[in-house]
Write a protein that holds these residues in place. Structure first.
Motif, PDB file in Angstrom:
ATOM      1  N   TYR A 269     -54.142-100.795 -43.433  1.00 50.75           N
ATOM      2  CA  TYR A 269     -55.250-100.757 -44.399  1.00 50.75           C
ATOM      3  C   TYR A 269     -56.592-100.770 -43.669  1.00 50.75           C
ATOM      4  O   TYR A 269     -57.544-100.116 -44.101  1.00 50.75           O
ATOM      5  N   ASN A 270     -56.655-101.487 -42.539  1.00 53.73           N
ATOM      6  CA  ASN A 270     -57.907-101.541 -41.779  1.00 53.73           C
ATOM      7  C   ASN A 270     -58.321-100.175 -41.241  1.00 53.73           C
ATOM      8  O   ASN A 270     -59.503 -99.923 -41.025  1.00 53.73           O
ATOM      9  N   THR A 271     -57.326 -99.301 -41.014  1.00 51.47           N
ATOM     10  CA  THR A 271     -57.638 -97.955 -40.529  1.00 51.47           C
ATOM     11  C   THR A 271     -58.554 -97.219 -41.502  1.00 51.47           C
ATOM     12  O   THR A 271     -59.394 -96.403 -41.099  1.00 51.47           O
TER      13      THR A 271
ATOM     14  N   LYS B 159     -61.048 -98.149 -43.042  1.00 50.09           N
ATOM     15  CA  LYS B 159     -62.469 -98.481 -42.919  1.00 50.09           C
ATOM     16  C   LYS B 159     -63.227 -97.414 -42.129  1.00 50.09           C
ATOM     17  O   LYS B 159     -64.429 -97.244 -42.297  1.00 50.09           O
TER      18      LYS B 159
END
Length: 435
Positions: free
Chosen positions: A200-202, A204
Motif C-alpha cells: 500500500y505504501n508503494t 504514495k
C-alpha cells in the motif's frame, strides 16, 4: 468416592429397603428397582463423604429424614462442599421416590437435543460476519427437580458471506475498468503493482491520498479474486404516503434503500437521496362552510429549478382551490394560482483534462549526462466540480551533452573548455567528441 466395601454395603442396604417398600407399598418391576438403586447411589454423592454411611443407616432404614437433618453444625448431616441449591432439591426428590418406590417421582435431568442447522451468514458478498445454531434442553426436559442441561444453547462462529455469480462478475468487471483507466495514465504503476508485487505504501509514489483506497481495493479484487468492491444500488422507491393534512397544503413522503445490492468491501454507497418529499394539496374540505375566507390553500414552496446546471430554468409556487367552483379571481372561477420565476444552478461539473506537454527544458548538464524536464497542466479544461486529472504533472528524462553549452554562441568552444567543464559534471571528459 465410596470405597468398594462401603459401596457394596450401601447397595445391600438399598436393596433391602426397596424390597421392604415393595411389600409395604407397591410392587415394582425389577428394572424399576434397579433404576431406583442407581438413582439413590448417584445422589448420595452430594452428601459429605464422612456422613454417607450414617445417612443410609439412619435415614434409609430407621427414620424419615427432612431438610432439617442437614445443618452446618455438629450432630447434623453436611452437604459436600459446593453442592448447589438445585442439587439439594434433586437429592430430596430422589430420596422421596426411593422411599416410596415410585420411579415416576424421581428427578429427571435435562439433556440437549441435536444442534439445528447453521443459520445463513450475516455478511454480504465476501464480507465477514457470524452464523449461529441452537439446541434445546428438551431431550428430555428436566422434571421433578432434575438438573438442567450443562453447556450453551447457542453456538456462534465466524463466516464469510457468499456471493452470487453476478455480484462477483460485476465486481471484477468494475475493478478491471478502474485499473485500466489508472494504468493508462501511469504505466509504471501497472508494472509495479499488477504485474509485480507492491505494498500500500508503494501507492504514495503515484496516487493522491483520496485515490489510494479505491485503487488498492480494486487491485486486490482483480489480482487475487477476493474482497471485490461492490457498489451499492438503490431499491425501487416505495409508495408515496398519504398527504400529511386532510385539507390544504401538506407533504407526501416516500423512501428507498441502498440494498440492491448493498455496498461491500469498500464499494461506493448509493448516490442521491434515500428520502423524498413533495408538496400536496388535500381537498377533503367539506367541513368548510359558508364564506369562509380560506377557500385557497397557502402558497407552496417554490419547486426545484427545472434544470440542474448550465442554463436558466424556472421554478414555480402555487396555491390551489380547496372548494371546487367557489374560488373566484376577477370574477372568474379558477382551480390554481401559479407564480413562476427564473433560476440558474450554475455551470455543470466537468472533469479536468491535461494540456499538451511543454517543450523539454535544456539538459541540466553542461557537458555529459544530465536530466531534462517538461510540464503539463490540468487545464484543458480546468476541473469544475468534477474529478481532477490522472497522472503526473511533471515528467523527467535522461539527456547527454557531447559538447559544453556556450553562453556566447558566437564564441567557439575549445577542447580545454569542455574538458574543464566536464570535470565538474557527472558525464566526465567530453574531449573525444571534439576531435
Amino acid at each position: 468416592m465410596l470405597s468398594k466395601v462401603k459401596a457394596v454395603h450401601l447397595l445391600g442396604t438399598l436393596l433391602a429397603i426397596i424390597s421392604l417398600s415393595q411389600v409395604c407399598h407397591t410392587i415394582i418391576t425389577q428394572a424399576d428397582a434397579k433404576a431406583l438403586k442407581h438413582h439413590m447411589l448417584d445422589t448420595l454423592a452430594f452428601i459429605h463423604p464422612s456422613n454417607k454411611t450414617n445417612f443410609v443407616k439412619f435415614c434409609l432404614h430407621r427414620h424419615f429424614c427432612s431438610h432439617k437433618s442437614f445443618a452446618p453444625r455438629p450432630g447434623y448431616f453436611h452437604w459436600r462442599d459446593g453442592t448447589s441449591k438445585a442439587e439439594q432439591e434433586g437429592f430430596w426428590q430422589t430420596y422421596t421416590c426411593v422411599l416410596k418406590s415410585d420411579i415416576k417421582l424421581c428427578p429427571i435431568d435435562g439433556q440437549w437435543s441435536l444442534w439445528v442447522e447453521w443459520s445463513a451468514c450475516s455478511a454480504a458478498c465476501q464480507g465477514v460476519g457470524n452464523r449461529t445454531r441452537t439446541r434445546q434442553c428438551n431431550n428430555p426436559l428436566p422434571a421433578n427437580h432434575g438438573l438442567g442441561c450443562f453447556g450453551r444453547s447457542v453456538d456462534i462462529e465466524v463466516c464469510s458471506g457468499k456471493c452470487n455469480n453476478s455480484a462477483l462478475a460485476n465486481g471484477l468487471k468494475e475493478a478491471e475498468e478502474h485499473l485500466e483507466e489508472v494504468h493508462k495514465a501511469m504505466p509504471q504503476l501497472r508494472i509495479e503493482c499488477l504485474i509485480g508485487h507492491c505494498t500500500y505504501n508503494t501507492l504514495k509514489k503515484f496516487l493522491k491520498p483520496f485515490m489510494r483506497d479505491k485503487y488498492w481495493s480494486h487491485l486486490i479484487c482483480y489480482k487475487y479474486k477476493r474482497a471485490c468492491p461492490v457498489d451499492g444500488g438503490w431499491s425501487a422507491w416505495g409508495a408515496w404516503s398519504e398527504c400529511t393534512v386532510a385539507c390544504g397544503n401538506g407533504y407526501l413522503y416516500r423512501q428507498r434503500a441502498c440494498t440492491s445490492p448493498s455496498p461491500v468491501n469498500g464499494g461506493q454507497t448509493c448516490p442521491g437521496q434515500a428520502y423524498q418529499k413533495k408538496s400536496c394539496v388535500a381537498k377533503k374540505c367539506s367541513h368548510i362552510t359558508g364564506r369562509e375566507k380560506a377557500v385557497f390553500s397557502e402558497w407552496s414552496k417554490f419547486s426545484p429549478c427545472s434544470v440542474s446546471c448550465g442554463t436558466y430554468g424556472s421554478q414555480v409556487t402555487r396555491r390551489s382551490c380547496l372548494l371546487k367552483g367557489k374560488c373566484l379571481v376577477r370574477g372568474e372561477t379558477v382551480a390554481n394560482l401559479i407564480i413562476s420565476k427564473p433560476c440558474f444552478q450554475g455551470a455543470c461539473p466537468r472533469k479536468g483534462g491535461w494540456s499538451d506537454w511543454s517543450e523539454w527544458t535544456d539538459c541540466s548538464a553542461v557537458c555529459g549526462e544530465g536530466r531534462k524536464t517538461r510540464l503539463r497542466m490540468c487545464a484543458d479544461p480546468y476541473p469544475s466540480g468534477g474529478e481532477g486529472c490522472l497522472g503526473p504533472e511533471v515528467e523527467t528524462s535522461d539527456c547527454n551533452r557531447s559538447q559544453p553549452a556556450s553562453q556566447n554562441k558566437t564564441t567557439p568552444v575549445t577542447k580545454a573548455a569542455c574538458s574543464s567543464n566536464s570535470s565538474q559534471e557527472k558525464g566526465g571528459n567530453c574531449d573525444a567528441s571534439l576531435g
